[in-house]
Write a protein that holds these residues in place. Structure first.
Motif, PDB file in Angstrom:
ATOM      1  N   ALA A  76       0.807  -1.222   0.000  1.00 45.26           N
ATOM      2  CA  ALA A  76       0.000   0.000   0.000  1.00 45.26           C
ATOM      3  C   ALA A  76       0.845   1.280   0.000  1.00 45.26           C
ATOM      4  CB  ALA A  76      -0.960  -0.008   1.193  1.00 45.26           C
ATOM      5  N   PRO A  77       1.925   1.385   0.785  1.00 43.09           N
ATOM      6  CA  PRO A  77       2.714   2.621   0.743  1.00 43.09           C
ATOM      7  C   PRO A  77       3.342   2.868  -0.627  1.00 43.09           C
ATOM      8  CG  PRO A  77       3.211   1.376   2.738  1.00 43.09           C
ATOM      9  CD  PRO A  77       2.400   0.477   1.856  1.00 43.09           C
ATOM     10  N   ALA A  80       0.575   4.198  -2.969  1.00 42.83           N
ATOM     11  CA  ALA A  80       0.299   5.608  -2.677  1.00 42.83           C
ATOM     12  C   ALA A  80       1.408   6.501  -3.242  1.00 42.83           C
ATOM     13  CB  ALA A  80       0.165   5.808  -1.170  1.00 42.83           C
ATOM     14  N   ARG A  81       2.657   6.036  -3.152  1.00 43.90           N
ATOM     15  CA  ARG A  81       3.774   6.826  -3.682  1.00 43.90           C
ATOM     16  C   ARG A  81       3.693   6.961  -5.197  1.00 43.90           C
ATOM     17  NH1 ARG A  81       7.589   3.859  -2.168  1.00 43.90           N
ATOM     18  NH2 ARG A  81       8.389   3.062  -4.150  1.00 43.90           N
ATOM     19  N   ASP A  84       1.128   9.642  -5.751  1.00 41.53           N
ATOM     20  CA  ASP A  84       1.646  10.949  -5.324  1.00 41.53           C
ATOM     21  C   ASP A  84       2.607  11.515  -6.368  1.00 41.53           C
ATOM     22  OD1 ASP A  84       0.235  10.873  -2.945  1.00 41.53           O
ATOM     23  OD2 ASP A  84       1.937  10.134  -1.766  1.00 41.53           O
ATOM     24  N   GLU A 133      -6.952   3.067  -4.870  1.00 37.88           N
ATOM     25  CA  GLU A 133      -6.289   4.364  -4.850  1.00 37.88           C
ATOM     26  C   GLU A 133      -6.784   5.240  -5.995  1.00 37.88           C
ATOM     27  OE1 GLU A 133      -4.111   6.745  -2.587  1.00 37.88           O
ATOM     28  OE2 GLU A 133      -3.776   4.592  -2.263  1.00 37.88           O
ATOM     29  N   ARG A 137      -8.658   9.036  -5.972  1.00 35.55           N
ATOM     30  CA  ARG A 137      -7.910  10.180  -6.511  1.00 35.55           C
ATOM     31  C   ARG A 137      -8.515  10.811  -7.768  1.00 35.55           C
ATOM     32  NH1 ARG A 137      -2.125  10.711  -4.316  1.00 35.55           N
ATOM     33  NH2 ARG A 137      -1.899   8.874  -3.007  1.00 35.55           N
TER      34      ARG A 137
END
Length: 254
Positions: A76-77, A80-81, A84, A133, A137
């Motif tokens: 998950a991180p 998200a990156r 981003d 995600e 978004r």
């Protein structure tokens, strides 16, 4: 790490896309087709930075901005990156294509549990994270496309874990389309048949490849460009009324 852009500031007028698994094969073809369609593209990749940078360079030749971002879609991180980095680079995100995947062969047997877990982590958990995600978004007019497989309809021996994961992806696509009701975001899947990529060809004999190339009535393997064209349709203006569907781009394979 994301690569720097060729221009000082992100484009705010061009549409922008994030494509996972885009350093090679079908994902690379999708990213380059979207770049040719005029979209800025973020190249998500898991392993080879060199290949990802080659894709970035090829995308920039179309006159758009492109970056490469490393990440494991099962984490998950990392996911998200990826998002981003794309939004920071381009100032917007309109199209998300989840092409990242693995395809080791394994029978339905206790000894295959490790392979099963690995496939589920990348192909199904990864899709869940990327699609989720994207849903959080994207704004109205956004397009979400997942990669499935036409092998689901064939049930070939050895494809059990892979088919299980991709069948789950198709379920997620239909559910997410309903969860996004009223937001004007489409969610679809493209299900290729056999495509001549490293992922497909690895571990297969010449005889197996020749046999599979004759299954479809068009009597050839698909190409990455064939699949990229289907994704381009779903991501473009002509695909606006297609939602919650699985487009089987397979030459009649299934």
């Amino acid at each position: 790490m994301a690569t720097t852009q060729t221009s000082a500031q992100a484009s705010t007028h061009r549409r922008a896309a994030l494509v996972t698994g885009a350093s090679r094969g079908i994902g690379r073809a999708i990213a380059l087709r979207l770049a040719a369609d005029g979209l800025d593209v973020a190249i998500g990749y898991a392993g080879s930075a060199a290949r990802a940078e080659e894709t970035v360079a090829a995308a920039r030749e179309a006159g758009v901005n492109a970056i490469a971002v490393q990440g494991d879609v099962s984490q998950a991180p990392d996911v998200a990156r990826l998002f981003d980095a794309a939004q920071q680079a381009f100032g917007r995100l309109d199209v998300v294509v989840n092409s990242a995947g693995i395809m080791p062969m394994a029978p339905v047997a206790p000894a295959s549990l490790d392979a099963f877990d690995q496939i589920i982590a990348t192909n199904l958990r990864g899709a869940f994270l990327v699609l989720g995600e994207a849903a959080a978004r994207l704004d109205g007019g956004g397009r979400i496309v997942a990669l499935s497989t036409s092998v689901i309809a064939r049930s070939f021996p050895g494809y059990g874990p892979y088919i299980a994961a991709k069948a789950g992806v198709e379920g997620l696509v239909r559910v997410l389309a309903n969860e996004l009701r009223g937001r004007c975001i489409t969610v679809n899947a493209v299900a290729p048949g056999p495509v001549a990529t490293e992922l497909f060809l690895d571990g297969k004999s010449d005889e197996q490849i020749a046999q599979l190339s004759k299954v479809a009535p068009l009597e050839r393997l698909g190409t990455p460009a064939d699949i990229a064209a289907a994704v381009s349709f779903l991501a473009g203006p002509d695909g606006a009324w297609v939602n919650a569907q699985v487009l089987r781009a397979n030459g009649g394979f299934a």
